[in-house]
Design a protein around this motif. Structure first.
Motif, mmCIF file in Angstrom:
data_model
loop_
_atom_site.group_PDB
_atom_site.id
_atom_site.type_symbol
_atom_site.label_atom_id
_atom_site.label_comp_id
_atom_site.label_asym_id
_atom_site.label_seq_id
_atom_site.Cartn_x
_atom_site.Cartn_y
_atom_site.Cartn_z
ATOM 1 N N ASN A 75 0.846 -1.190 0.000
ATOM 2 C CA ASN A 75 0.000 0.000 0.000
ATOM 3 C C ASN A 75 0.882 1.241 0.000
ATOM 4 O OD1 ASN A 75 -2.748 -1.190 0.512
ATOM 5 N ND2 ASN A 75 -1.713 -1.959 2.334
ATOM 6 N N THR A 76 0.566 2.204 -0.835
ATOM 7 C CA THR A 76 1.277 3.480 -0.800
ATOM 8 C C THR A 76 0.283 4.593 -0.485
ATOM 9 O OG1 THR A 76 1.040 3.724 -3.207
ATOM 10 C CG2 THR A 76 3.100 2.782 -2.393
ATOM 11 N N LEU A 77 0.691 5.482 0.408
ATOM 12 C CA LEU A 77 -0.156 6.572 0.870
ATOM 13 C C LEU A 77 0.625 7.874 0.796
ATOM 14 C CD1 LEU A 77 -1.381 4.821 4.151
ATOM 15 C CD2 LEU A 77 -2.698 5.000 2.033
ATOM 16 N N THR A 78 -0.036 8.938 0.396
ATOM 17 C CA THR A 78 0.571 10.271 0.428
ATOM 18 C C THR A 78 0.196 10.943 1.737
ATOM 19 O OG1 THR A 78 0.476 10.481 -1.974
ATOM 20 C CG2 THR A 78 0.736 12.504 -0.717
ATOM 21 N N ALA A 79 1.203 11.429 2.452
ATOM 22 C CA ALA A 79 0.970 12.052 3.759
ATOM 23 C C ALA A 79 1.580 13.442 3.787
ATOM 24 C CB ALA A 79 1.562 11.194 4.871
ATOM 25 N N GLU A 80 0.957 14.334 4.559
ATOM 26 C CA GLU A 80 1.462 15.691 4.752
ATOM 27 C C GLU A 80 2.270 15.729 6.052
ATOM 28 O OE1 GLU A 80 2.147 19.563 3.720
ATOM 29 O OE2 GLU A 80 0.779 18.267 2.583
ATOM 30 N N VAL A 81 3.526 16.155 5.972
ATOM 31 C CA VAL A 81 4.372 16.242 7.163
ATOM 32 C C VAL A 81 3.974 17.494 7.951
ATOM 33 C CG1 VAL A 81 6.724 16.410 8.043
ATOM 34 C CG2 VAL A 81 6.251 15.047 5.984
ATOM 35 N N THR A 82 3.506 17.300 9.175
ATOM 36 C CA THR A 82 3.062 18.437 10.003
ATOM 37 C C THR A 82 4.116 18.856 11.017
ATOM 38 O OG1 THR A 82 1.951 16.900 11.512
ATOM 39 C CG2 THR A 82 0.632 17.835 9.721
ATOM 40 N N ASN A 83 5.045 17.951 11.336
ATOM 41 C CA ASN A 83 6.143 18.279 12.243
ATOM 42 C C ASN A 83 7.372 17.487 11.798
ATOM 43 O OD1 ASN A 83 7.998 18.482 14.400
ATOM 44 N ND2 ASN A 83 6.342 18.844 15.867
ATOM 45 N N PRO A 84 8.234 18.089 10.967
ATOM 46 C CA PRO A 84 9.380 17.354 10.422
ATOM 47 C C PRO A 84 10.314 16.789 11.483
ATOM 48 C CG PRO A 84 9.032 19.397 9.221
ATOM 49 C CD PRO A 84 8.144 19.451 10.424
ATOM 50 N N ALA A 85 10.537 17.513 12.585
ATOM 51 C CA ALA A 85 11.499 17.076 13.598
ATOM 52 C C ALA A 85 11.076 15.777 14.278
ATOM 53 C CB ALA A 85 11.695 18.177 14.643
ATOM 54 N N SER A 86 9.793 15.653 14.604
ATOM 55 C CA SER A 86 9.319 14.445 15.302
ATOM 56 C C SER A 86 8.724 13.416 14.360
ATOM 57 C CB SER A 86 8.265 14.835 16.347
ATOM 58 O OG SER A 86 7.125 15.409 15.716
ATOM 59 N N GLY A 87 8.638 13.753 13.078
ATOM 60 C CA GLY A 87 8.090 12.802 12.117
ATOM 61 C C GLY A 87 6.592 12.665 12.199
ATOM 62 N N LYS A 88 5.906 13.756 12.542
ATOM 63 C CA LYS A 88 4.449 13.695 12.626
ATOM 64 C C LYS A 88 3.855 13.986 11.249
ATOM 65 C CE LYS A 88 2.411 14.941 16.353
ATOM 66 N NZ LYS A 88 1.833 15.703 17.492
ATOM 67 N N LYS A 129 -7.480 12.331 7.522
ATOM 68 C CA LYS A 129 -7.831 13.118 8.705
ATOM 69 C C LYS A 129 -7.135 12.603 9.961
ATOM 70 C CE LYS A 129 -12.455 14.304 6.936
ATOM 71 N NZ LYS A 129 -13.917 14.242 7.182
ATOM 72 N N THR A 130 -6.253 11.620 9.794
ATOM 73 C CA THR A 130 -5.621 10.979 10.950
ATOM 74 C C THR A 130 -4.182 11.432 11.116
ATOM 75 O OG1 THR A 130 -7.019 9.016 10.630
ATOM 76 C CG2 THR A 130 -5.056 8.749 12.005
ATOM 77 N N GLU A 131 -3.800 11.740 12.365
ATOM 78 C CA GLU A 131 -2.418 12.109 12.690
ATOM 79 C C GLU A 131 -1.661 10.845 13.119
ATOM 80 O OE1 GLU A 131 -0.804 14.995 12.645
ATOM 81 O OE2 GLU A 131 -2.409 16.459 12.293
ATOM 82 N N ALA A 132 -0.403 10.765 12.699
ATOM 83 C CA ALA A 132 0.452 9.651 13.105
ATOM 84 C C ALA A 132 1.863 10.169 13.313
ATOM 85 C CB ALA A 132 0.444 8.550 12.043
ATOM 86 N N THR A 133 2.571 9.572 14.278
ATOM 87 C CA THR A 133 3.945 9.972 14.555
ATOM 88 C C THR A 133 4.875 8.810 14.233
ATOM 89 O OG1 THR A 133 3.210 11.468 16.308
ATOM 90 C CG2 THR A 133 5.538 10.835 16.298
ATOM 91 N N LEU A 134 5.770 9.041 13.262
ATOM 92 C CA LEU A 134 6.690 7.988 12.848
ATOM 93 C C LEU A 134 7.907 7.897 13.758
ATOM 94 C CD1 LEU A 134 4.830 8.302 10.377
ATOM 95 C CD2 LEU A 134 6.811 7.841 8.927
ATOM 96 N N GLY A 135 8.160 8.968 14.529
ATOM 97 C CA GLY A 135 9.248 8.918 15.493
ATOM 98 C C GLY A 135 10.629 9.075 14.886
ATOM 99 N N ARG A 136 10.713 9.595 13.670
ATOM 100 C CA ARG A 136 12.008 9.854 13.045
ATOM 101 C C ARG A 136 11.875 11.102 12.176
ATOM 102 N NH1 ARG A 136 9.520 5.334 11.041
ATOM 103 N NH2 ARG A 136 9.186 5.154 8.787
ATOM 104 N N PRO A 137 12.927 11.885 12.020
ATOM 105 C CA PRO A 137 12.839 13.132 11.255
ATOM 106 C C PRO A 137 12.420 12.878 9.808
ATOM 107 C CG PRO A 137 14.867 13.041 12.524
ATOM 108 C CD PRO A 137 14.252 11.680 12.607
ATOM 109 N N LEU A 138 11.623 13.807 9.278
ATOM 110 C CA LEU A 138 11.143 13.708 7.909
ATOM 111 C C LEU A 138 11.350 15.044 7.202
ATOM 112 C CD1 LEU A 138 7.707 11.897 8.469
ATOM 113 C CD2 LEU A 138 9.811 10.870 7.604
ATOM 114 N N PRO A 139 11.456 15.022 5.876
ATOM 115 C CA PRO A 139 11.537 16.290 5.146
ATOM 116 C C PRO A 139 10.189 17.003 5.174
ATOM 117 C CG PRO A 139 11.383 14.451 3.617
ATOM 118 C CD PRO A 139 11.546 13.850 4.982
#
Length: 349
Positions: free
Chosen positions: A238-251, A256-266
């Motif tokens: 599965n591939t999903l497009t997500a909007e990075v809302t907090n690059p430092a924490s990987g959020k 409509k769902t928020e998720a935290t990956l726990g690693r820095p993102l662009p």
């Protein structure tokens, strides 16, 4: 020190470049598969190692001996072709012993070696038959025995199972792997079948447009694909497009769902991927990210039911076990799909 080394290998056919800066080191006794779609350059790499194609540039060595200037018969490499390439006018025994006769081995020693090889492939009683009297699987075993009879440094297998039916393919690939392990022979196997590559190999090289997109163990290739191509080519994804809302924490925000990956993102948008088996139906302990969507497809596959849920334009496929007492959701139902954010992969181009 690596046993087989391929460095900066390139190949042009006229103006078309089919292999681009290909690099690979293979340890002695290792089984490595070149996996990729037709036209990706995997067979060309194999043919350059065998000596049937000359590299435009690059180095190929076995135990530090440069092979590029050597003829195929000077490289001590065994090769099994997709089309078997058995001599129709020779018996099984004569086919297996052909390379030994070319090398000038004594007749008595050839007989002993042929007997040993036929025992190894499980066809000791078919020495006097001709290729037309054998099944496809038996012919491929004979081709394997012929390649191994000369005790090659490296064994090359060019899609040797593609002409066989599914059941025989599974049986023969298991036999090839057992023989390879028993002899400890360094092997490079070319295939476009991901199941073959993942089940047989110590490491897999996924090729795309002449480039080695990723080299890794089957576990790494499947669970940690490095590029979009590898992720989509190997297994279901599965591939999903997500909007990075907090690059430092990987959020990120998925629909409509928020998720935290726990690693820095662009910053900006990223492409995330997740395997169907990492998604479960309903709220599940340990899978804290819950996506709500509408079921758009239900496929009954026996012990497993594959569902697809629409989450705001993106479709998420996931599996659930068949339970005879609990029917699956129906198309149109609203369901929760749970996953662990740590299982979401960020794909590079």
């Amino acid at each position: 020190m690596s046993f087989l080394k391929i460095a900066h290998l390139e190949k042009f056919f006229g103006p078309m470049q089919v292999v681009k800066d290909f690099n690979l080191t293979v340890e002695q006794g290792e089984f490595v598969s070149l996996l990729g779609p037709s036209g990706c350059g995997k067979t060309t790499v194999l043919r350059m190692v065998a000596g049937f194609e000359a590299p435009t540039s690059g180095v190929i060595t076995i135990e530090d001996q440069d092979l590029v200037r050597l003829k195929p018969n000077q490289r001590n490499i065994g090769m099994v072709f997709q089309a078997y390439a058995l001599f129709p006018n020779l018996t099984v025994a004569q086919n297996v012993g052909f390379g030994l006769r070319v090398k000038g081995m004594a007749r008595a020693k050839i007989g002993d070696r042929v007997t040993e090889m036929l025992e190894l492939i499980g066809l000791p009683d078919l020495a006097s038959r001709y290729p037309y009297q054998l099944s496809g699987g038996q012919q491929q075993r004979v081709a394997l025995a012929r390649a191994l009879a000369v005790r090659p440094h490296v064994l090359l297998l060019d899609e040797p199972l593609s002409a066989l039916d599914a059941k025989i393919r599974v049986s023969l690939r298991n036999e090839i792997r057992l023989i390879q392990k028993k002899l400890g022979i360094t092997t490079i196997f070319v295939t476009h079948d991901q199941e073959e590559a993942l089940s047989m190999s110590d490491r897999v090289v996924v090729m795309h447009r002449g480039i080695a997109d990723q080299v890794g163990t089957p576990f790494e290739i499947y669970n940690k694909p490095a590029t979009k191509f590898v992720a989509n080519f190997v297994g279901t994804l599965n591939t999903l497009t997500a909007e990075v809302t907090n690059p430092a924490s990987g959020k990120v925000r998925i629909g409509k769902t928020e998720a935290t990956l726990g690693r820095p993102l662009p910053a900006g948008k990223v492409t995330l991927a997740v395997r169907p088996e990492m998604v479960s139906l309903g709220v599940t302990p340990g899978r804290e990210t819950v996506l709500r969507g509408r079921v758009v497809e239900v496929d009954f596959l026996g012990s497993v039911i594959r569902l697809r849920g629409d989450i705001g334009g993106a479709v998420l496929a996931f599996d659930t076990f068949n339970n005879s007492s609990t029917p699956p959701p129906s198309v149109g139902d609203t369901v929760d799909m749970a996953l662990n954010a740590a299982d979401l992969l960020v794909l590079a181009d």
